[in-house]
Design a protein around this motif. Structure first.
Motif, short mmCIF file in Angstrom:
data_model
loop_
_atom_site.label_atom_id
_atom_site.label_comp_id
_atom_site.label_asym_id
_atom_site.label_seq_id
_atom_site.Cartn_x
_atom_site.Cartn_y
_atom_site.Cartn_z
N MET A 1 -81.34 -0.49 84.37
CA MET A 1 -82.45 0.25 83.77
C MET A 1 -83.77 -0.44 84.12
SD MET A 1 -81.37 2.88 81.87
CE MET A 1 -82.41 3.13 80.44
N LYS A 2 -84.81 0.36 84.15
CA LYS A 2 -86.15 -0.15 84.46
C LYS A 2 -87.04 0.06 83.25
CE LYS A 2 -89.57 0.00 88.19
NZ LYS A 2 -89.95 0.70 89.46
N TYR A 3 -87.60 -1.04 82.75
CA TYR A 3 -88.38 -1.00 81.52
C TYR A 3 -89.84 -1.37 81.77
CZ TYR A 3 -83.84 -1.15 79.17
OH TYR A 3 -82.56 -0.87 78.75
N LEU A 4 -90.73 -0.68 81.08
CA LEU A 4 -92.11 -1.14 80.94
C LEU A 4 -92.20 -1.77 79.56
CD1 LEU A 4 -95.09 -1.24 81.97
CD2 LEU A 4 -95.44 0.85 80.64
N VAL A 5 -92.51 -3.06 79.50
CA VAL A 5 -92.64 -3.76 78.23
C VAL A 5 -94.08 -4.21 78.10
CG1 VAL A 5 -91.82 -5.65 76.77
CG2 VAL A 5 -90.26 -4.56 78.40
N THR A 6 -94.77 -3.72 77.10
CA THR A 6 -96.16 -4.14 76.88
C THR A 6 -96.19 -5.34 75.94
OG1 THR A 6 -96.62 -2.76 74.94
CG2 THR A 6 -96.83 -1.72 77.11
N GLY A 7 -97.20 -6.19 76.14
CA GLY A 7 -97.33 -7.37 75.29
C GLY A 7 -96.43 -8.52 75.69
N THR A 8 -96.13 -8.66 76.99
CA THR A 8 -95.17 -9.69 77.41
C THR A 8 -95.76 -11.09 77.49
OG1 THR A 8 -95.54 -9.08 79.73
CG2 THR A 8 -93.63 -8.12 78.63
N ALA A 9 -97.08 -11.22 77.27
CA ALA A 9 -97.64 -12.56 77.09
C ALA A 9 -97.69 -12.90 75.60
CB ALA A 9 -99.05 -12.65 77.70
N GLY A 10 -97.29 -11.96 74.76
CA GLY A 10 -97.25 -12.17 73.32
C GLY A 10 -95.89 -12.67 72.87
N LYS B 1 -100.46 -18.03 75.72
CA LYS B 1 -100.02 -16.79 76.35
C LYS B 1 -99.65 -17.03 77.82
CE LYS B 1 -102.75 -13.87 73.26
NZ LYS B 1 -103.72 -12.76 73.12
N TYR B 2 -100.50 -17.78 78.51
CA TYR B 2 -100.19 -18.07 79.92
C TYR B 2 -98.95 -18.96 80.03
CZ TYR B 2 -104.36 -15.91 81.91
OH TYR B 2 -105.31 -15.01 82.33
N SER B 3 -98.75 -19.84 79.05
CA SER B 3 -97.56 -20.69 79.08
C SER B 3 -96.29 -19.85 78.92
CB SER B 3 -97.63 -21.75 77.97
OG SER B 3 -98.64 -22.69 78.24
N ARG B 4 -96.35 -18.82 78.09
CA ARG B 4 -95.20 -17.92 77.96
C ARG B 4 -94.91 -17.25 79.31
NH1 ARG B 4 -97.95 -15.51 72.95
NH2 ARG B 4 -97.16 -16.68 71.16
N LEU B 5 -95.97 -16.78 79.96
CA LEU B 5 -95.78 -16.15 81.26
C LEU B 5 -95.19 -17.12 82.27
CD1 LEU B 5 -99.08 -14.06 81.60
CD2 LEU B 5 -96.78 -13.19 81.14
N SER C 1 -96.98 -17.22 87.62
CA SER C 1 -97.98 -18.26 87.79
C SER C 1 -99.34 -17.79 87.26
CB SER C 1 -98.12 -18.62 89.27
OG SER C 1 -99.22 -19.49 89.47
N ARG C 2 -99.95 -18.64 86.45
CA ARG C 2 -101.27 -18.31 85.88
C ARG C 2 -102.30 -18.07 86.98
NH1 ARG C 2 -104.39 -21.43 81.00
NH2 ARG C 2 -106.42 -20.42 81.24
N ASP C 3 -102.23 -18.84 88.04
CA ASP C 3 -103.23 -18.74 89.12
C ASP C 3 -103.18 -17.40 89.84
OD1 ASP C 3 -104.02 -21.32 88.53
OD2 ASP C 3 -102.75 -22.24 90.06
N GLU C 4 -102.05 -16.71 89.75
CA GLU C 4 -101.91 -15.44 90.44
C GLU C 4 -102.32 -14.24 89.60
OE1 GLU C 4 -98.35 -14.96 93.07
OE2 GLU C 4 -97.65 -16.72 91.96
N VAL C 5 -102.48 -14.45 88.28
CA VAL C 5 -102.76 -13.34 87.37
C VAL C 5 -104.21 -12.90 87.50
CG1 VAL C 5 -102.88 -12.63 84.96
CG2 VAL C 5 -100.95 -14.02 85.75
N SER C 6 -104.39 -11.61 87.72
CA SER C 6 -105.72 -11.02 87.81
C SER C 6 -105.63 -9.56 87.39
CB SER C 6 -106.25 -11.12 89.25
OG SER C 6 -107.56 -10.61 89.33
N ASP C 7 -106.72 -8.99 86.92
CA ASP C 7 -106.70 -7.62 86.42
C ASP C 7 -106.06 -6.66 87.40
OD1 ASP C 7 -107.94 -8.47 84.15
OD2 ASP C 7 -109.91 -7.64 84.62
#
Length: 356
Positions: A1-10, A42-46, A52-58
């Motif tokens: 199954m393919k899921y969209l999960v919102t709030g995954t840094a929460g 939040k970034y530590s959870r990710l 990687s925090r360095d790769e995250v961008s809008d």
């Protein structure tokens, strides 16, 4: 199954995504990473999930180094078009909407944030599920919707028409909005009223985190309503188990609804569950368990009741247990110990931890 999960840094979204990935599902995670609390956590959870925090961008899709089937996108759900584009391209089977502006007390000082995230954001999620149909939309509600109700335990068939905070009002609104889309467009929706979730990777604005930090620093902890509070504390692993069980069981129309209408079901494919421990604990007992795990007594500052708060919460989870086999298993002492061990490791606070 393919899921969209919102709030995954929460807190909850992080744990739910990992559980799905560990069982072999594909997950697209979305989070705005706002600054309501420490974005470093939040970034530590990710990062714990291989992002990687360095790769995250809008709006940039980042693939996990740990879970090849996990892609993360930094996105504000109150912005409609980026979500629509993602849903059109991703073609997910199920949406698990756990992103929200959390916190009862913060809603008293920054109400606009709750309208933007919890109303507009959820509206966009519903529209996305309408235009790009999914098999199931599961979304986070809250025990806060019970508001001024004093009938215990809280049942999903109780009235929730008297919220005592704007946060609670937005969550009640989400349930009404979901029903409308289940009725109009046949989207199977299931709302989960979470009861005081705690555990490793928890939110810094929650009681356990605040208490642990104060005890570590030797500062007094604020005990509201002079300690005369009860909460249905629910360990994160039990919450995740319940979420996954619900996700795998899309809501269906209640064929008996016209004969015996219930507020938790409908003639439409709509359902609302409580998800809690179903065993309320006095606040002072909760504090004592934390003191025992840390090995240090807290200095307690007794305070009056806070605006927007409620004295007790107690979940009736009968429907959830009957429909999915959900049964919370974690004892408070074990859950508190696990949290303290994580807290000590994460903050390198060198807290003495007693064997429980």
């Amino acid at each position: 199954m393919k899921y969209l999960v919102t709030g995954t840094a929460g807190f909850i979204g992080f744990h739910v995504a990992k559980r799905l990935l560990e069982r072999g599902d594909e997950v697209i995670g979305v989070d705005a990473i706002n600054d309501y609390y420490d974005v470093g956590l939040k970034y530590s959870r990710l990062e714990d999930s291989g992002i990687s925090r360095d790769e995250v961008s809008d709006h940039l899709r980042v693939v996990s180094k740990t879970f090849p089937r996990y892609t993360f996108v930094k996105m504000d759900l109150s912005e409609r078009e980026p979500l629509m584009t993602l849903m059109e391209e991703a073609k997910v089977d199920v949406v698990i909407h756990l992103a929200a502006q959390a916190g009862v007390r913060y809603s008293l000082v920054n109400p606009d944030a709750y309208i933007q995230a919890n109303i507009q954001g959820f509206m966009n999620v519903l529209e996305a599920c309408r235009h790009f149909p999914v098999k199931h939309l599961v979304y986070a509600s809250s025990s806060s919707v019970y508001g001024a109700n004093k009938q215990m335990p809280f049942s999903t068939d109780h009235s929730v028409d008297h919220p005592v905070s704007l946060y609670a009002a937005t969550k009640k609104s989400n349930e009404l909005m979901a029903h409308t889309y289940s009725h109009l467009f046949g989207i199977p929706t299931t709302g989960l009223r979470f009861f005081t979730v705690y555990g490793p990777w928890g939110r810094p604005d929650m009681a356990m985190f605040l208490f642990a930090e104060a005890i570590r620093k030797g500062a007094p902890i604020k005990v509201f309503n002079h300690g005369q509070m009860e909460r249905d504390f629910t360990y994160i692993d039990d919450i995740v188990e319940g979420v996954v069980r619900v996700v795998d069981k899309p809501s269906t129309p209640d064929k008996d609804w016209g004969i015996s209408p219930r507020t938790s079901t409908s003639y439409a494919p709509y359902k609302v569950y409580n998800i809690g421990n179903s065993h309320p604990v006095k606040l002072l007992d909760y504090i004592h368990a934390l003191e025992k795990a840390i090995g240090k007594t807290a200095e307690k500052q007794m305070m009056p009741m806070q605006d927007g708060d409620v004295v007790s919460t107690y979940a009736d989870v009968t429907d959830l247990s009957e429909d999915t086999g959900y049964h919370p298993k974690t004892k408070l002492e074990d859950g508190v110990r696990d949290f303290v061990e994580w807290y000590a490791a994460y903050y390198a606070a060198n807290l003495p931890i007693n064997a429980l």
